[in-house]
Design a protein around this motif. Sequence first.
Motif, PDB file in Angstrom:
ATOM      1  N   ARG A 248       0.823  -1.214   0.000  1.00 30.89           N
ATOM      2  CA  ARG A 248       0.000   0.000   0.000  1.00 30.89           C
ATOM      3  C   ARG A 248       0.855   1.262   0.000  1.00 30.89           C
ATOM      4  O   ARG A 248       0.360   2.361   0.209  1.00 30.89           O
ATOM      5  N   SER A 249       2.140   1.082  -0.180  1.00 30.87           N
ATOM      6  CA  SER A 249       2.995   2.275  -0.155  1.00 30.87           C
ATOM      7  C   SER A 249       2.814   3.074  -1.451  1.00 30.87           C
ATOM      8  O   SER A 249       2.510   2.506  -2.507  1.00 30.87           O
ATOM      9  N   LEU A 250       2.984   4.382  -1.346  1.00 35.08           N
ATOM     10  CA  LEU A 250       2.871   5.242  -2.524  1.00 35.08           C
ATOM     11  C   LEU A 250       4.261   5.396  -3.130  1.00 35.08           C
ATOM     12  O   LEU A 250       5.198   5.754  -2.421  1.00 35.08           O
ATOM     13  N   ARG A 251       4.356   5.167  -4.449  1.00 34.83           N
ATOM     14  CA  ARG A 251       5.671   5.367  -5.079  1.00 34.83           C
ATOM     15  C   ARG A 251       5.847   6.852  -5.380  1.00 34.83           C
ATOM     16  O   ARG A 251       5.522   7.332  -6.461  1.00 34.83           O
TER      17      ARG A 251
ATOM     18  N   LEU B 160      -3.371   6.886  -9.417  1.00 29.10           N
ATOM     19  CA  LEU B 160      -4.327   6.728  -8.315  1.00 29.10           C
ATOM     20  C   LEU B 160      -5.736   7.045  -8.791  1.00 29.10           C
ATOM     21  O   LEU B 160      -5.980   8.121  -9.362  1.00 29.10           O
ATOM     22  N   LEU B 161      -6.631   6.118  -8.563  1.00 30.94           N
ATOM     23  CA  LEU B 161      -8.035   6.356  -8.895  1.00 30.94           C
ATOM     24  C   LEU B 161      -8.747   6.850  -7.639  1.00 30.94           C
ATOM     25  O   LEU B 161      -8.725   6.182  -6.597  1.00 30.94           O
ATOM     26  N   VAL B 162      -9.354   8.018  -7.739  1.00 29.00           N
ATOM     27  CA  VAL B 162     -10.081   8.565  -6.595  1.00 29.00           C
ATOM     28  C   VAL B 162     -11.551   8.162  -6.711  1.00 29.00           C
ATOM     29  O   VAL B 162     -12.206   8.443  -7.718  1.00 29.00           O
ATOM     30  N   LEU B 163     -12.041   7.471  -5.707  1.00 25.49           N
ATOM     31  CA  LEU B 163     -13.448   7.031  -5.693  1.00 25.49           C
ATOM     32  C   LEU B 163     -14.148   7.638  -4.491  1.00 25.49           C
ATOM     33  O   LEU B 163     -13.577   7.694  -3.395  1.00 25.49           O
TER      34      LEU B 163
ATOM     35  N   GLU C 108      -3.674   1.819 -16.615  1.00 23.96           N
ATOM     36  CA  GLU C 108      -3.378   0.828 -15.568  1.00 23.96           C
ATOM     37  C   GLU C 108      -3.304   1.526 -14.212  1.00 23.96           C
ATOM     38  O   GLU C 108      -2.462   2.410 -14.006  1.00 23.96           O
ATOM     39  N   LEU C 109      -4.163   1.130 -13.318  1.00 20.02           N
ATOM     40  CA  LEU C 109      -4.218   1.794 -12.007  1.00 20.02           C
ATOM     41  C   LEU C 109      -3.298   1.095 -11.018  1.00 20.02           C
ATOM     42  O   LEU C 109      -3.156  -0.129 -11.060  1.00 20.02           O
ATOM     43  N   SER C 110      -2.692   1.884 -10.133  1.00 16.74           N
ATOM     44  CA  SER C 110      -1.813   1.252  -9.146  1.00 16.74           C
ATOM     45  C   SER C 110      -2.383   1.332  -7.730  1.00 16.74           C
ATOM     46  O   SER C 110      -1.902   0.658  -6.822  1.00 16.74           O
ATOM     47  N   GLY C 111      -3.388   2.149  -7.549  1.00 17.81           N
ATOM     48  CA  GLY C 111      -3.953   2.261  -6.209  1.00 17.81           C
ATOM     49  C   GLY C 111      -5.251   3.062  -6.224  1.00 17.81           C
ATOM     50  O   GLY C 111      -5.564   3.754  -7.191  1.00 17.81           O
ATOM     51  N   VAL C 112      -5.987   2.919  -5.154  1.00 20.44           N
ATOM     52  CA  VAL C 112      -7.264   3.620  -5.018  1.00 20.44           C
ATOM     53  C   VAL C 112      -7.198   4.559  -3.819  1.00 20.44           C
ATOM     54  O   VAL C 112      -6.600   4.214  -2.784  1.00 20.44           O
TER      55      VAL C 112
ATOM     56  N   PRO D 285      -5.138  -2.215  -4.558  1.00 19.78           N
ATOM     57  CA  PRO D 285      -5.168  -1.868  -3.132  1.00 19.78           C
ATOM     58  C   PRO D 285      -5.659  -0.448  -2.868  1.00 19.78           C
ATOM     59  O   PRO D 285      -5.350   0.479  -3.619  1.00 19.78           O
ATOM     60  N   VAL D 286      -6.438  -0.301  -1.803  1.00 20.10           N
ATOM     61  CA  VAL D 286      -6.779   1.043  -1.317  1.00 20.10           C
ATOM     62  C   VAL D 286      -5.527   1.541  -0.602  1.00 20.10           C
ATOM     63  O   VAL D 286      -5.011   0.871   0.292  1.00 20.10           O
ATOM     64  N   LYS D 287      -5.014   2.687  -1.042  1.00 15.07           N
ATOM     65  CA  LYS D 287      -3.760   3.183  -0.450  1.00 15.07           C
ATOM     66  C   LYS D 287      -3.989   4.351   0.513  1.00 15.07           C
ATOM     67  O   LYS D 287      -3.222   4.540   1.446  1.00 15.07           O
ATOM     68  N   LEU D 288      -5.029   5.114   0.213  1.00 12.23           N
ATOM     69  CA  LEU D 288      -5.304   6.284   1.063  1.00 12.23           C
ATOM     70  C   LEU D 288      -6.799   6.388   1.277  1.00 12.23           C
ATOM     71  O   LEU D 288      -7.584   6.003   0.401  1.00 12.23           O
ATOM     72  N   ILE D 289      -7.187   6.945   2.407  1.00 12.58           N
ATOM     73  CA  ILE D 289      -8.618   7.206   2.600  1.00 12.58           C
ATOM     74  C   ILE D 289      -8.840   8.661   3.027  1.00 12.58           C
ATOM     75  O   ILE D 289      -8.065   9.211   3.812  1.00 12.58           O
ATOM     76  N   GLY D 290      -9.893   9.234   2.467  1.00 10.71           N
ATOM     77  CA  GLY D 290     -10.260  10.617   2.795  1.00 10.71           C
ATOM     78  C   GLY D 290     -11.301  10.593   3.900  1.00 10.71           C
ATOM     79  O   GLY D 290     -12.311   9.891   3.808  1.00 10.71           O
ATOM     80  N   LEU D 291     -11.040  11.369   4.934  1.00 14.82           N
ATOM     81  CA  LEU D 291     -11.929  11.336   6.105  1.00 14.82           C
ATOM     82  C   LEU D 291     -12.429  12.714   6.482  1.00 14.82           C
ATOM     83  O   LEU D 291     -12.693  12.990   7.648  1.00 14.82           O
TER      84      LEU D 291
END
Length: 427
Positions: free
Chosen positions: A215-218, A346-349, A369-373, A397-403
């Motif tokens: 889940r690390s961000l490159r 990164l795909l933002v959902l 090609e997506l590498s993370g969500v 993989p979900v890499k980040l979450i917005g809260l």
Amino acid sequence: MELLILIVVISVVAVATIGFVVGSAVRRRPRRTLTGGGTEPRLPAAGDDGGQPRPGAGGIEGGRASPPAAGAATIEPAPAAPGAAPQVEGEAPTPAPAAAVEGVAAPVPPRQRPPVETPAPAAGRLVRLRLRLSRSQSALGRGLLSLLSGDRLDEETWEDVEATLLVADVGVTATSELVAALRERTKVLGASGPDQARAMLRDELLAQVGTTADRSLRTSVPDRPAVVLVVGVNGTGKTTTCGKIARLLVADGRTVVLGAADTFRAAAADQLQTWGERVGAETVRGAEGGDPASVAFDAVKRGIESRADTVLIDTAGRLHTKTGLMDELAKIKRVVGKHGPVDEVLLVLDATTGQNALVQARVFTEAVELSGVVLTKLDGTAKGGIVIAVQRELGIPVKLIGLGEGPDDLAPFEPEAFVDALLGEPA
Ligand SMILES: Nc1nc2c(ncn2[C@@H]2O[C@H](COP(=O)(O)OP(=O)(O)OP(=O)(O)O)[C@@H](O)[C@H]2O)c(=O)[nH]1
């Protein structure tokens, strides 16, 4: 004759009296002032609301220039207050740059930059923000806990468990697997108390969320800036996420260049620039309606020149049904690729859109090609189970979450901390 003299005398006395009274009144009135400065009340001018005197209007207050009079060339975006959300669509538009005002005589001051802030460090953010998951916690975590902690686990209870998972957007496949695993465990252990139920649920939810994915961000590669492309449909929170990621990186001591490749919406570039200015990151932007691929290319070029660690590229919100726009996204990636590989897409959902987010995600996977969500707006939904569905169904993989909308309301996704937050504190 005497009568005539009397009338003349009375008239002279009356005129003298009126003159004296009017003269005194004029001397007692306050002096008019054009600046309104000092302690004298400012007289209402054309365009003032209600004609009420406004202390300090038109003068200098608190070290900041007061709003200029109409036609003056001092329209400037006010610096963002620490902790304040940046300007977003729907709020008052950013004033036109002073240089664009026609017929201006006065000199134009440079764009006033907001003070550079110190963002919160990334470590432990999810733990700090766990209360933001309260809606999912009560609907999913606590709901399941109370069902599984009961004395009897009959068919009706298992149906309720299944419904709870489905309503929380865990997805059909993951729900069946979870229910089967929980049934199996309770068959062996029998009906369990709250502690056992909690431990069992934690294990099974973690197994579904997955603990092994990278889940690390490159965001850092040797000898060149890492390039991160941020994509997604409009309104999911791409620009906000770019700004928040920039803050995470700056908090980690990195240098960042932002690329405003959302040329469809002029306010998006302003919004991104404001985010950048708050942490001292440069923003590369192009003309409204210009070629997004060219802006992205220039941003990476700038990143290379300035030896930045990371270039973050914000793209336009595009409808997944519009093939032309999806092609354009592929073009951005291709054009940027002339400088070197794109390291992260990164795909933002938007978590509140539930299963629809999965439909969007599938179309994006076909274009690029997506590498993370990045799953945003988890603070506003009871459907935290979407984290499981997204990963299970897309294999990304979900890499980040917005809260939240705040500048530091983005957290690296940590499965254990997330599941613990869903289950809440042990009773
Ligand atoms: N509650 C909450 N709101 C968020 C979160 N992330 C973004 N938002 C809000 O979502 C709205 C849209 O965010 P933007 O960043 O403008 O979305 P966008 O995808 O760039 O939109 P377009 O430029 O139109 O494609 C804004 O009001 C943000 O403050 C989040 O994690 N939680």
